[in-house]
Scaffold this active site. Sequence first.
Site, short mmCIF file in Angstrom:
data_model
loop_
_atom_site.label_atom_id
_atom_site.label_comp_id
_atom_site.label_asym_id
_atom_site.label_seq_id
_atom_site.Cartn_x
_atom_site.Cartn_y
_atom_site.Cartn_z
N ALA A 237 0.82 -1.21 0.00
CA ALA A 237 0.00 0.00 0.00
C ALA A 237 0.86 1.27 0.00
CB ALA A 237 -0.94 -0.01 1.20
N HIS A 238 0.17 2.41 -0.02
CA HIS A 238 0.86 3.70 -0.15
C HIS A 238 1.74 4.00 1.06
CE1 HIS A 238 -2.89 5.98 1.63
NE2 HIS A 238 -2.44 5.06 2.45
N ASN A 239 2.89 4.57 0.73
CA ASN A 239 3.88 5.01 1.72
C ASN A 239 4.52 3.88 2.51
OD1 ASN A 239 1.87 7.60 1.56
ND2 ASN A 239 4.00 8.20 1.87
#
Length: 329
Positions: A237-239
Amino acid sequence: MPAVPISEIVAYTGGRYDGPADRMIEGVASLADASETQLAFLSNPKYAAQLAATKAAAILVPESAAGDDARFIRVADPYYAFAQVLAKYFAFRSVPVGISPRAAISASAKLGQGVSVGPFSTISDDVVLGDGVIVFQNVSIESGCVIGDGTVIYPQVSIYEGSIIGRRCIIHSGTVIGADGYGFATHGGRHHKIPQVGIVRIGDDVEIGAGCTIDRAALGETSIGDGTKIDDQVMIAHNVKVGKHCLLVAQVGIAGSTELGDYVVVAGQSGFAGHLTIGSRVQVAAKSAVLDDVADGEKVMGIPAIPFRQFARREAIMRRMTRRNTEKK
């Protein structure tokens, strides 16, 4: 496929071999399936019983292997030596050569020397492809992406805008890199999309399996460290930040902003909650749910994941309780 003199294989692996020097090796196979012209290997003692029956022409074995079989090539690490031989002599696969006239390449894209692009692939504005990059058919690389030297991108891969991929990476079919992260602000009873304006950065020598998704960061970067190997159908997922030389097995899921250290090993179908810090050299057993931070060097398993020893004690207690209840009945 040309045959390889056994003397050449011995020299390449740095092995010790006392058998006939005129043997030729035409391929590789397992101990059980090898023919009289193929090379096999033994690294797991579990399969030592197959040595007597194998028809292999030569066998890579540990230096300490018992017996004086004339087919033995004694090496420090048979599995690694087998991988070296396979990659150098027997791992041939057809790849695109040159630029297909049916590829769509922007005039502003920069292609290094020896780049190959298959039919129906799209290379958008300001993309940079390093020397020797191979792009198979039906690949989409959006504007501003940078792909390092020697990277191979298999069919049906989608690489979104601004993604940065290192040298000598391998990206398998159906993987999506740089899609929007899952971010929404709930206000007034509705979920409002938070624009994902970061990027994905992938280091050198990373391999990503088929059907994976690596989301772009909301802000900043989602990053994968050098040498990390990702199996099929993994979701990042993001980051998220994955360290160097990690191993992520199939169907692992990592929620947003979680950070993994270096040399982390995660077995299949394990999941991580968001905003966690996972130390270096952590091992996570299959089907585990990691809901808290994990310190360097820990081994965890279970739902929720707990240290191996604690899990084993708990299971032993449960078995004793079950046995006592059964005996009472």
